[in-house]
Structure formats: C-alpha cells, structure tokens
Design a protein around this motif. Sequence first.
Motif, PDB file in Angstrom:
ATOM      1  N   UNK A   1     -11.129  62.063 -66.546  1.00  0.00           N
ATOM      2  CA  UNK A   1      -9.617  61.821 -67.222  1.00  0.00           C
ATOM      3  C   UNK A   1      -9.768  61.620 -68.559  1.00  0.00           C
ATOM      4  N   UNK A   2     -10.542  60.871 -69.153  1.00  0.00           N
ATOM      5  CA  UNK A   2     -10.821  60.772 -70.608  1.00  0.00           C
ATOM      6  C   UNK A   2     -10.984  62.080 -71.251  1.00  0.00           C
ATOM      7  N   UNK A   3     -11.749  63.132 -70.601  1.00  0.00           N
ATOM      8  CA  UNK A   3     -12.218  64.311 -71.021  1.00  0.00           C
ATOM      9  C   UNK A   3     -11.180  65.501 -71.109  1.00  0.00           C
ATOM     10  N   UNK A   4      -9.972  64.930 -70.239  1.00  0.00           N
ATOM     11  CA  UNK A   4      -8.934  66.083 -69.850  1.00  0.00           C
ATOM     12  C   UNK A   4      -9.190  66.979 -68.981  1.00  0.00           C
ATOM     13  N   UNK A   5     -10.056  66.489 -67.969  1.00  0.00           N
ATOM     14  CA  UNK A   5     -10.398  67.364 -66.587  1.00  0.00           C
ATOM     15  C   UNK A   5      -9.710  67.057 -65.642  1.00  0.00           C
ATOM     16  N   UNK A   6      -8.719  67.783 -64.790  1.00  0.00           N
ATOM     17  CA  UNK A   6      -8.133  67.528 -63.849  1.00  0.00           C
ATOM     18  C   UNK A   6      -8.926  67.256 -62.470  1.00  0.00           C
ATOM     19  N   UNK A   7      -8.684  66.676 -61.356  1.00  0.00           N
ATOM     20  CA  UNK A   7      -9.182  66.648 -60.054  1.00  0.00           C
ATOM     21  C   UNK A   7      -8.511  66.976 -59.088  1.00  0.00           C
ATOM     22  N   UNK A   8      -8.846  67.963 -58.284  1.00  0.00           N
ATOM     23  CA  UNK A   8      -7.688  68.675 -57.188  1.00  0.00           C
ATOM     24  C   UNK A   8      -8.106  67.846 -55.992  1.00  0.00           C
TER      25      UNK A   8
ATOM     26  N   UNK B   1     -16.694  66.346 -57.791  1.00  0.00           N
ATOM     27  CA  UNK B   1     -16.731  64.827 -58.230  1.00  0.00           C
ATOM     28  C   UNK B   1     -17.630  63.996 -57.571  1.00  0.00           C
ATOM     29  N   UNK B   2     -17.589  64.032 -56.065  1.00  0.00           N
ATOM     30  CA  UNK B   2     -18.387  63.265 -55.342  1.00  0.00           C
ATOM     31  C   UNK B   2     -20.070  63.519 -55.779  1.00  0.00           C
ATOM     32  N   UNK B   3     -20.218  64.765 -55.698  1.00  0.00           N
ATOM     33  CA  UNK B   3     -21.857  65.367 -56.056  1.00  0.00           C
ATOM     34  C   UNK B   3     -22.012  64.648 -57.487  1.00  0.00           C
ATOM     35  N   UNK B   4     -21.068  64.703 -58.128  1.00  0.00           N
ATOM     36  CA  UNK B   4     -21.716  63.992 -59.776  1.00  0.00           C
ATOM     37  C   UNK B   4     -21.736  62.481 -59.501  1.00  0.00           C
TER      38      UNK B   4
ATOM     39  N   UNK C   1     -10.455  71.896 -64.337  1.00  0.00           N
ATOM     40  CA  UNK C   1     -10.087  71.293 -63.132  1.00  0.00           C
ATOM     41  C   UNK C   1     -11.720  71.342 -62.341  1.00  0.00           C
ATOM     42  N   UNK C   2     -11.867  70.350 -61.681  1.00  0.00           N
ATOM     43  CA  UNK C   2     -12.883  70.093 -60.578  1.00  0.00           C
ATOM     44  C   UNK C   2     -12.380  69.784 -59.370  1.00  0.00           C
ATOM     45  N   UNK C   3     -13.086  69.986 -58.147  1.00  0.00           N
ATOM     46  CA  UNK C   3     -12.715  69.343 -56.863  1.00  0.00           C
ATOM     47  C   UNK C   3     -13.161  68.052 -56.361  1.00  0.00           C
ATOM     48  N   UNK C   4     -12.823  67.469 -55.418  1.00  0.00           N
ATOM     49  CA  UNK C   4     -13.093  66.285 -55.092  1.00  0.00           C
ATOM     50  C   UNK C   4     -14.820  66.383 -54.732  1.00  0.00           C
TER      51      UNK C   4
END
Length: 140
Positions: free
Chosen positions: A133-140, A105-108, A99-102
């Motif tokens: 999503x294709x890696x199976x990582x959820x976004x909080x 995600x924005x920084x990446x 899981x990663x945060x929003x």
Amino acid sequence: MVKKVIGLVKLALNAGKATPAPPVGPALGQYGANIVMFCKEYNARTGSNQGLVVPAEITIYDDRSFSFILKTPPASILLAKAAGINKGSGAPNSTFVGTISQEQLKDIAKAKLPDLNTDDLFKAIQIVKGTAKNMGIQID
C-alpha cells in the motif's frame, strides 16, 4: 575457546555482485576483515538470487575472521519484482503504479516469514500488504 566479537556490520548488496569497492570495503576494512574472501563467499551463496538485493549480517571476530547470515530480500524489492515495476509511487494513496494478486502476496509473505517478528502467516500477509500500500501497489 569462544572468539570475541569486535564488530557487527549489516549490508544490503546485489546478489552475486559484491565487490571490494564501497560499501563493502570501508565497512569491513575498519575491522581488518578479509574483504576479498567475504565478496567471494557472498557471491557464491547468493548467485542463485541474481537481480535481488540480499542483506547480510556480518559478525567480525578479534582474530579478523568473520561469519555472516543472509537475510531474505526486502519486501519492497519482492513486491516491485512481482508487480513488474522499477520503484514505488511518489504519491501512493492517489497514484497506483502496479497490481499483484492475492497469491503473489501470500508467496511474498511466506518468503519473508523467517525475518519478520511473527510466526503467523496471516500477520505476515498484513505486514507485506502494508508495504504494498505504501508503494502504491494494488492487490486484486
């Protein structure tokens, strides 16, 4: 006088760890480029990014000189590092591995923006979100 380009090689190497061994040696050796000089320059320019894969586009000229451009690390590598995982899920729609945060995600997305085919940060976020999503990582 303009130098004639005889080859364009794209390599994705670990930052600061390029060696004349494959894949660098065979890729540059076929054009007669100085492999050791490339390795030294690449390692010097990528030393601050240890642990990441940093792609390089190497242009080789007819006098056997070269120039190269460093790209940003692949989004999958940045996402895996942010989520604290080694690799993505084998079944991404059913098994989630991290899981990663929003904000992450924005920084990446900001980091990848120069190499993406858009100038819009929102669209860049959507591109990186699709990779997550294709890696199976959820976004909080």
